[in-house]
Design a protein around this motif. Sequence first.
Motif, short mmCIF file in Angstrom:
data_model
loop_
_atom_site.label_atom_id
_atom_site.label_comp_id
_atom_site.label_asym_id
_atom_site.label_seq_id
_atom_site.Cartn_x
_atom_site.Cartn_y
_atom_site.Cartn_z
N GLN A 179 -18.76 -75.63 25.06
CA GLN A 179 -17.50 -76.36 25.10
C GLN A 179 -16.50 -75.74 24.14
O GLN A 179 -16.80 -75.49 22.98
N GLY A 180 -15.29 -75.48 24.63
CA GLY A 180 -14.20 -74.95 23.81
C GLY A 180 -14.17 -73.44 23.65
O GLY A 180 -13.19 -72.89 23.16
N ALA A 181 -15.25 -72.74 24.03
CA ALA A 181 -15.30 -71.29 23.86
C ALA A 181 -14.39 -70.61 24.89
O ALA A 181 -14.48 -70.90 26.08
N PRO A 182 -13.51 -69.71 24.45
CA PRO A 182 -12.64 -69.02 25.40
C PRO A 182 -13.42 -67.97 26.19
O PRO A 182 -14.31 -67.31 25.66
N ALA A 183 -13.09 -67.85 27.46
CA ALA A 183 -13.73 -66.86 28.33
C ALA A 183 -12.75 -66.45 29.41
O ALA A 183 -11.66 -67.01 29.53
N VAL A 184 -13.16 -65.45 30.18
CA VAL A 184 -12.36 -64.95 31.29
C VAL A 184 -13.25 -64.91 32.52
O VAL A 184 -14.41 -64.51 32.43
N VAL A 185 -12.70 -65.32 33.65
CA VAL A 185 -13.47 -65.29 34.90
C VAL A 185 -13.78 -63.85 35.25
O VAL A 185 -12.91 -62.97 35.20
N ASP A 186 -15.03 -63.59 35.58
CA ASP A 186 -15.47 -62.27 36.03
C ASP A 186 -15.50 -62.22 37.56
O ASP A 186 -14.92 -61.35 38.17
N ARG A 187 -16.21 -63.20 38.18
CA ARG A 187 -16.25 -63.26 39.64
C ARG A 187 -16.87 -64.58 40.08
O ARG A 187 -17.53 -65.25 39.31
N VAL A 188 -16.64 -64.90 41.35
CA VAL A 188 -17.27 -66.06 41.99
C VAL A 188 -18.34 -65.51 42.92
O VAL A 188 -18.07 -64.61 43.73
N SER A 209 -19.14 -66.43 37.31
CA SER A 209 -19.51 -65.60 36.16
C SER A 209 -18.30 -65.43 35.27
O SER A 209 -17.18 -65.22 35.74
N VAL A 210 -18.53 -65.54 33.96
CA VAL A 210 -17.46 -65.36 32.98
C VAL A 210 -17.92 -64.36 31.91
O VAL A 210 -19.11 -64.12 31.74
N ARG A 211 -16.95 -63.81 31.22
CA ARG A 211 -17.24 -62.94 30.08
C ARG A 211 -16.44 -63.48 28.89
O ARG A 211 -15.39 -64.09 29.08
#
Length: 81
Positions: A8-17, A74-76
């Motif tokens: 919770q609260g951790a920033p991430a970027v979408v990698d793929r669906v 998936s997120v990174r």
Amino acid sequence: MRLSELPQGAPAVVDRVHDAHAADPIAQRLRDLGFVDGEPVRVVATGPMGGDPVLIQIGYTRFALRRAEAARISVRSEVAA
């Protein structure tokens, strides 16, 4: 890492669906909602005892997803600049 595993609260970027099968309507709907490569995302809140739903923020919009739906994304980790 899967969006369902993101703290919770951790920033991430979408990698793929991930598609479960060809012409997967749920995966396509997630993409239509904005879950596309490079979009910043974070978990705002989770259901009781880590259950459903998971409140996700992408941009200025918030979505309540089931854990099974969040597990398709998936997120990174987002590196602070």
